[in-house]
Design a protein around this motif. Structure first.
Motif, PDB file in Angstrom:
ATOM      1  N   MET A 175       0.853  -1.337  -0.166  1.00  0.00           N
ATOM      2  CA  MET A 175       0.045  -0.057  -0.060  1.00  0.00           C
ATOM      3  C   MET A 175       0.940   1.135   0.035  1.00  0.00           C
ATOM      4  O   MET A 175       0.231   2.374   0.082  1.00  0.00           O
ATOM      5  CB  MET A 175      -0.873   0.133   1.166  1.00  0.00           C
ATOM      6  N   THR A 176       2.144   1.204  -0.048  1.00  0.00           N
ATOM      7  CA  THR A 176       3.171   2.298  -0.115  1.00  0.00           C
ATOM      8  C   THR A 176       3.638   2.548   1.279  1.00  0.00           C
ATOM      9  O   THR A 176       4.421   3.434   1.438  1.00  0.00           O
ATOM     10  CB  THR A 176       2.513   3.518  -0.654  1.00  0.00           C
ATOM     11  N   PHE A 177       3.532   1.573   2.221  1.00  0.00           N
ATOM     12  CA  PHE A 177       4.311   1.715   3.541  1.00  0.00           C
ATOM     13  C   PHE A 177       5.575   1.053   3.485  1.00  0.00           C
ATOM     14  O   PHE A 177       5.738  -0.076   4.149  1.00  0.00           O
ATOM     15  CB  PHE A 177       3.495   1.365   4.830  1.00  0.00           C
ATOM     16  N   THR A 178       6.506   1.496   2.630  1.00  0.00           N
ATOM     17  CA  THR A 178       7.691   0.772   2.570  1.00  0.00           C
ATOM     18  C   THR A 178       8.603   1.279   3.722  1.00  0.00           C
ATOM     19  O   THR A 178       9.848   0.582   3.597  1.00  0.00           O
ATOM     20  CB  THR A 178       8.417   1.582   1.138  1.00  0.00           C
ATOM     21  N   GLU A 179       8.434   2.167   4.391  1.00  0.00           N
ATOM     22  CA  GLU A 179       9.141   2.192   5.680  1.00  0.00           C
ATOM     23  C   GLU A 179       9.133   0.819   6.925  1.00  0.00           C
ATOM     24  O   GLU A 179       9.756   1.046   7.870  1.00  0.00           O
ATOM     25  CB  GLU A 179       8.910   3.579   6.306  1.00  0.00           C
ATOM     26  N   ILE A 180       8.282   0.145   6.705  1.00  0.00           N
ATOM     27  CA  ILE A 180       8.022  -1.015   7.521  1.00  0.00           C
ATOM     28  C   ILE A 180       9.266  -1.796   7.628  1.00  0.00           C
ATOM     29  O   ILE A 180       9.595  -2.342   6.447  1.00  0.00           O
ATOM     30  CB  ILE A 180       6.632  -1.785   7.328  1.00  0.00           C
ATOM     31  N   ASP A 181       9.450  -2.611   8.374  1.00  0.00           N
ATOM     32  CA  ASP A 181      10.634  -3.458   8.617  1.00  0.00           C
ATOM     33  C   ASP A 181      10.188  -4.681   8.193  1.00  0.00           C
ATOM     34  O   ASP A 181       9.337  -5.070   9.118  1.00  0.00           O
ATOM     35  CB  ASP A 181      11.093  -3.516  10.196  1.00  0.00           C
ATOM     36  N   PRO A 182      10.316  -5.418   7.398  1.00  0.00           N
ATOM     37  CA  PRO A 182       9.654  -6.650   7.025  1.00  0.00           C
ATOM     38  C   PRO A 182      10.167  -7.834   7.806  1.00  0.00           C
ATOM     39  O   PRO A 182       9.423  -9.031   7.675  1.00  0.00           O
ATOM     40  CB  PRO A 182      10.151  -6.911   5.357  1.00  0.00           C
ATOM     41  N   ASP A 183      11.258  -7.877   8.214  1.00  0.00           N
ATOM     42  CA  ASP A 183      11.763  -9.024   9.289  1.00  0.00           C
ATOM     43  C   ASP A 183      11.389  -8.944  10.563  1.00  0.00           C
ATOM     44  O   ASP A 183      11.534  -9.921  11.573  1.00  0.00           O
ATOM     45  CB  ASP A 183      13.291  -8.814   9.055  1.00  0.00           C
ATOM     46  N   TYR A 184      10.675  -7.681  11.090  1.00  0.00           N
ATOM     47  CA  TYR A 184      10.410  -7.797  12.513  1.00  0.00           C
ATOM     48  C   TYR A 184       8.975  -8.617  12.676  1.00  0.00           C
ATOM     49  O   TYR A 184       8.130  -8.793  11.907  1.00  0.00           O
ATOM     50  CB  TYR A 184       9.963  -6.321  12.723  1.00  0.00           C
ATOM     51  N   LYS A 185       9.081  -9.477  13.755  1.00  0.00           N
ATOM     52  CA  LYS A 185       8.282 -10.430  14.143  1.00  0.00           C
ATOM     53  C   LYS A 185       7.600  -9.901  15.508  1.00  0.00           C
ATOM     54  O   LYS A 185       8.171  -9.678  16.529  1.00  0.00           O
ATOM     55  CB  LYS A 185       8.701 -11.821  14.631  1.00  0.00           C
ATOM     56  N   SER A 186       6.269  -9.709  15.347  1.00  0.00           N
ATOM     57  CA  SER A 186       5.571  -9.219  16.622  1.00  0.00           C
ATOM     58  C   SER A 186       5.827 -10.206  17.889  1.00  0.00           C
ATOM     59  O   SER A 186       5.817 -11.315  17.549  1.00  0.00           O
ATOM     60  CB  SER A 186       4.040  -9.127  16.228  1.00  0.00           C
ATOM     61  N   VAL A 187       5.892  -9.321  18.867  1.00  0.00           N
ATOM     62  CA  VAL A 187       6.001 -10.071  20.026  1.00  0.00           C
ATOM     63  C   VAL A 187       4.833 -10.448  21.009  1.00  0.00           C
ATOM     64  O   VAL A 187       4.779 -11.092  21.888  1.00  0.00           O
ATOM     65  CB  VAL A 187       7.126  -9.135  21.375  1.00  0.00           C
ATOM     66  N   ASN A 188       3.922  -9.880  20.227  1.00  0.00           N
ATOM     67  CA  ASN A 188       2.346 -10.151  20.647  1.00  0.00           C
ATOM     68  C   ASN A 188       1.514 -10.556  19.471  1.00  0.00           C
ATOM     69  O   ASN A 188       0.659  -9.754  19.230  1.00  0.00           O
ATOM     70  CB  ASN A 188       1.976  -8.962  21.090  1.00  0.00           C
ATOM     71  N   PRO A 189       1.695 -11.633  18.964  1.00  0.00           N
ATOM     72  CA  PRO A 189       1.134 -11.956  17.605  1.00  0.00           C
ATOM     73  C   PRO A 189      -0.248 -12.255  18.027  1.00  0.00           C
ATOM     74  O   PRO A 189      -0.823 -12.702  18.680  1.00  0.00           O
ATOM     75  CB  PRO A 189       2.049 -13.173  16.881  1.00  0.00           C
ATOM     76  N   ILE A 190      -1.277 -11.998  16.554  1.00  0.00           N
ATOM     77  CA  ILE A 190      -2.461 -12.098  16.626  1.00  0.00           C
ATOM     78  C   ILE A 190      -2.762 -13.682  16.596  1.00  0.00           C
ATOM     79  O   ILE A 190      -2.248 -14.542  15.592  1.00  0.00           O
ATOM     80  CB  ILE A 190      -3.112 -11.509  15.445  1.00  0.00           C
TER      81      ILE A 190
END
Length: 136
Positions: free
Chosen positions: A118-133
């Protein structure tokens, strides 16, 4: 060299949404208001950038309004390379009326990949949530 003996944590709420968020009615994944929401987000971002210790990283929920506000912040602090960490635990998942669409279906949060497309290219693709859904 940066002083690492102290940590600074700033909590920011997203800018004004395009559509009013009404509990039990929605819409729940509203984008920022095209004028007022972005102006508020830019003001927040500039304030954080002017702090003696601006953030090094920004954690955000996957909701559109939160990621948009985070995007404004990372641009203001000149840290646009993989700086936004999508943290699933930052959404009001324990308030059912905030996570169910008006037709009764459960709100499906966007994935990191969908947000990046969606154009949010500033996101870290390798980060894994510590509180996943959790999957139902």
């Amino acid at each position: 060299m940066r002083d690492v003996s102290k940590q600074y944590i700033y909590f920011v709420r997203y800018g004004l949404t395009k559509y009013p968020l009404v509990e039990g009615v929605g819409p729940y994944d509203s984008p920022l208001h095209p004028i007022d929401g972005y102006e508020a987000g830019i003001a927040i971002a500039r304030r954080l950038a002017s702090m003696p210790h601006p953030p090094d990283v920004v954690y955000s929920s996957s909701l559109h309004r939160a990621v948009s506000t985070s995007q404004l912040i990372v641009h203001a602090i000149n840290r646009t390379k993989e700086t936004i960490k999508i943290e699933d635990g930052l959404i009001e998942w324990l308030t059912p009326s905030l996570t169910v669409e008006p037709d009764g279906t459960r709100l499906k949060p966007r994935t990191v990949q969908q947000l990046m497309e969606m154009t949010f290219t500033e996101i870290d693709p390798d980060y894994k949530s510590v509180n996943p859904i959790a999957i139902d």
